[in-house]
Design an enzyme around this catalytic site. Structure first.
Site, mmCIF file in Angstrom:
data_model
loop_
_atom_site.group_PDB
_atom_site.id
_atom_site.type_symbol
_atom_site.label_atom_id
_atom_site.label_comp_id
_atom_site.label_asym_id
_atom_site.label_seq_id
_atom_site.Cartn_x
_atom_site.Cartn_y
_atom_site.Cartn_z
ATOM 1 N N TYR A 222 0.821 -1.211 0.000
ATOM 2 C CA TYR A 222 0.000 0.000 0.000
ATOM 3 C C TYR A 222 0.852 1.257 0.000
ATOM 4 O O TYR A 222 2.067 1.203 0.222
ATOM 5 C CB TYR A 222 -0.933 0.000 1.216
ATOM 6 C CG TYR A 222 -0.280 0.404 2.523
ATOM 7 C CD1 TYR A 222 0.543 -0.471 3.216
ATOM 8 C CD2 TYR A 222 -0.485 1.671 3.063
ATOM 9 C CE1 TYR A 222 1.142 -0.093 4.413
ATOM 10 C CE2 TYR A 222 0.111 2.056 4.261
ATOM 11 C CZ TYR A 222 0.925 1.160 4.936
ATOM 12 O OH TYR A 222 1.522 1.549 6.104
ATOM 13 N N ARG B 154 7.836 3.779 -4.934
ATOM 14 C CA ARG B 154 7.975 2.859 -3.789
ATOM 15 C C ARG B 154 6.960 1.718 -3.884
ATOM 16 O O ARG B 154 7.271 0.565 -3.560
ATOM 17 C CB ARG B 154 7.814 3.637 -2.473
ATOM 18 C CG ARG B 154 8.102 2.793 -1.249
ATOM 19 C CD ARG B 154 8.187 3.606 0.029
ATOM 20 N NE ARG B 154 6.928 4.257 0.339
ATOM 21 C CZ ARG B 154 6.753 5.134 1.330
ATOM 22 N NH1 ARG B 154 7.785 5.475 2.097
ATOM 23 N NH2 ARG B 154 5.589 5.686 1.551
ATOM 24 N N ARG C 144 -8.280 -19.960 -1.073
ATOM 25 C CA ARG C 144 -7.198 -19.840 -0.085
ATOM 26 C C ARG C 144 -6.173 -20.969 -0.215
ATOM 27 O O ARG C 144 -6.502 -22.146 -0.116
ATOM 28 C CB ARG C 144 -7.780 -19.841 1.329
ATOM 29 C CG ARG C 144 -6.726 -19.544 2.379
ATOM 30 C CD ARG C 144 -7.312 -19.461 3.784
ATOM 31 N NE ARG C 144 -6.267 -19.086 4.731
ATOM 32 C CZ ARG C 144 -5.391 -19.952 5.239
ATOM 33 N NH1 ARG C 144 -5.440 -21.221 4.921
ATOM 34 N NH2 ARG C 144 -4.460 -19.522 6.083
ATOM 35 N N HIS D 168 -1.620 -21.121 0.398
ATOM 36 C CA HIS D 168 -0.455 -20.273 0.654
ATOM 37 C C HIS D 168 0.350 -19.974 -0.609
ATOM 38 O O HIS D 168 0.895 -18.887 -0.768
ATOM 39 C CB HIS D 168 0.472 -20.921 1.691
ATOM 40 C CG HIS D 168 -0.073 -20.858 3.083
ATOM 41 N ND1 HIS D 168 -1.231 -21.504 3.462
ATOM 42 C CD2 HIS D 168 0.359 -20.211 4.187
ATOM 43 C CE1 HIS D 168 -1.479 -21.265 4.734
ATOM 44 N NE2 HIS D 168 -0.525 -20.472 5.199
ATOM 45 N N LYS E 98 6.477 -1.875 1.990
ATOM 46 C CA LYS E 98 5.275 -1.288 2.606
ATOM 47 C C LYS E 98 4.096 -2.239 2.426
ATOM 48 O O LYS E 98 3.276 -2.077 1.520
ATOM 49 C CB LYS E 98 5.010 0.097 1.990
ATOM 50 C CG LYS E 98 4.207 1.019 2.899
ATOM 51 C CD LYS E 98 4.363 2.455 2.472
ATOM 52 C CE LYS E 98 3.403 3.407 3.147
ATOM 53 N NZ LYS E 98 3.439 3.428 4.606
ATOM 54 N N GLU F 123 12.101 3.300 14.408
ATOM 55 C CA GLU F 123 11.190 4.305 13.837
ATOM 56 C C GLU F 123 9.894 4.321 14.641
ATOM 57 O O GLU F 123 9.746 3.544 15.589
ATOM 58 C CB GLU F 123 10.915 3.997 12.361
ATOM 59 C CG GLU F 123 10.272 2.644 12.120
ATOM 60 C CD GLU F 123 10.029 2.317 10.648
ATOM 61 O OE1 GLU F 123 9.969 3.228 9.810
ATOM 62 O OE2 GLU F 123 9.866 1.119 10.354
ATOM 63 N N LEU G 271 11.121 1.582 7.191
ATOM 64 C CA LEU G 271 10.549 1.975 5.901
ATOM 65 C C LEU G 271 11.355 3.156 5.339
ATOM 66 O O LEU G 271 11.655 4.092 6.083
ATOM 67 C CB LEU G 271 9.087 2.401 6.092
ATOM 68 C CG LEU G 271 8.394 2.656 4.748
ATOM 69 C CD1 LEU G 271 7.965 1.340 4.111
ATOM 70 C CD2 LEU G 271 7.199 3.565 4.911
HETATM 71 N N1 PDD Z 1 2.984 5.329 7.179
HETATM 72 N N2 PDD Z 1 7.610 4.202 8.842
HETATM 73 C C1 PDD Z 1 6.459 3.501 8.895
HETATM 74 C C2 PDD Z 1 6.421 2.214 9.644
HETATM 75 C C3 PDD Z 1 5.320 3.993 8.231
HETATM 76 O O1 PDD Z 1 4.179 3.286 8.253
HETATM 77 C C4 PDD Z 1 5.392 5.244 7.548
HETATM 78 C C5 PDD Z 1 4.219 5.815 6.803
HETATM 79 C C6 PDD Z 1 6.607 5.944 7.566
HETATM 80 C C7 PDD Z 1 6.777 7.277 6.873
HETATM 81 O O2 PDD Z 1 6.799 7.139 5.486
HETATM 82 P P1 PDD Z 1 6.346 8.336 4.537
HETATM 83 O O3 PDD Z 1 7.122 9.534 4.938
HETATM 84 O O4 PDD Z 1 6.710 7.857 3.187
HETATM 85 O O5 PDD Z 1 4.869 8.525 4.743
HETATM 86 C C8 PDD Z 1 7.700 5.372 8.206
HETATM 87 C C9 PDD Z 1 1.780 5.660 6.457
HETATM 88 C C10 PDD Z 1 1.530 7.106 6.290
HETATM 89 C C11 PDD Z 1 0.620 4.890 7.052
HETATM 90 O O6 PDD Z 1 0.805 3.708 7.277
HETATM 91 O O7 PDD Z 1 -0.455 5.443 7.266
#
Ligand code: PDD
Length: 280
Positions: free
Chosen positions: A33, A52, A99, A101, A146, A179, A203
């Site tokens: 996503y 990304r 379903r 895997h 992501k 983070e 991320l």
């Molecule tokens: N999240 N780290 C994590 C674990 C994140 O989920 C996100 C963003 C970031 C920051 O990434 P960016 O600057 O590209 O938004 C770092 C999004 C916004 C979310 O899950 O809602």
């Protein structure tokens, strides 16, 4: 200005959008996503988010996806919704299949998007700062992708809320600070801004990279390097960065004040520079 959803080519009001129960995103978390924010009716860092998204799919061996078609669909949906300050959510799953895997055969991916209004924060947390807790990072080894598998992030955020805080900061077993639950993290220590280097453990945030860019432009000393929890506690300033988060000062961690316990000038200068870019 309706809040709209897109499901495989169909645009409908959000409340009418549904996905099949055998969507692999739903059953296995087998989906990636992006979240894009719009300012003044323009999606910010549109290309960066799609780059990304494309990388996430490649890392997970998704079938070839025509990213340009998805970009066009995102623009169409965003234009139809006509919301100036919106969060555009894009999710692509490996498809719908009984379903099992193993990867399904030759089936199309499922593309789902939503456009929702972003409400202004009250109180203005960007100015006041927030408090956070640290939590052990027990996520998988590919946090650079992501994916929608966000259960550790969800649990961390809820733990923070239950503790009367706003967010949680992931710290690895060996003490390395990673983070936030949905953001990257910077500290200001001995006059230098420091953030975790790009590894599979975090991320590669788009806002993180913009902030690094602003630091370079302004000649603020900045380093991408590992630091531990004691350095986090001793930092002069701490802030989170993210798409909806922007630059968000953290003024208390695990009940201790950060620096003088107030939002600091580095975070505020970076937030101001970021807003300038967002609105230019
Ligand atoms: N999240 N780290 C994590 C674990 C994140 O989920 C996100 C963003 C970031 C920051 O990434 P960016 O600057 O590209 O938004 C770092 C999004 C916004 C979310 O899950 O809602």
């Amino acid at each position: 200005m309706p809040e709209l959803a897109y499901v495989n080519g169909r645009i409908v009001p959000i409340e009418d959008a549904v996905v099949p129960v055998e969507d692999r995103g739903y059953q296995f978390g087998d989906a990636v996503y992006e979240v894009i924010a719009s300012y003044g009716g323009k999606m910010f860092c549109f290309e960066e988010h799609f780059t990304r998204l494309d990388r996430s799919m490649k890392e997970l061996f998704f079938p070839i996806v025509h990213i340009d078609q998805i970009k066009r669909a995102a623009i169409e949906l965003f234009t139809k919704a006509d919301i100036e300050r919106a969060a555009v959510y894009i999710q692509i799953s490996r498809g719908v299949s009984p379903r099992n895997h193993s990867f399904p055969g030759d089936i199309p991916v499922q593309v789902v998007m939503t456009v929702r209004k972003i409400a202004g924060k009250n109180p203005p947390i960007q100015e006041l700062g927030i408090s956070a807790i640290t939590v052990e990072d027990f996520r998988w080894g590919r946090c650079d992708i992501k994916t929608v598998q966000l259960l550790p992030n969800v649990l961390a955020k809820q733990k923070a809320l239950d503790a009367g805080c706003y967010d949680a900061i992931f710290v690895a077993k060996d003490g390395i600070v990673r983070e936030g639950s949905s953001s990257n993290l910077f500290i200001l220590s001995e006059g230098t801004l420091i953030t975790h280097p790009l590894t599979p453990d975090i991320l590669p945030g788009i806002t993180r990279s913009l902030v690094l860019d602003i630091c370079q432009e302004k000649e603020y000393p900045v380093r991408e390097r590992f630091f531990d929890k004691s350095k986090l506690y001793d930092a002069v300033e701490v802030f989170l960065t993210g798409t909806i988060t922007e630059v968000l000062p953290v003024i208390r961690i695990d009940g201790r004040p950060v620096g003088n316990g107030k939002a600091g000038p580095a975070a505020s200068a970076l937030q101001e520079s970021l807003l300038k870019r967002l609105k230019s």
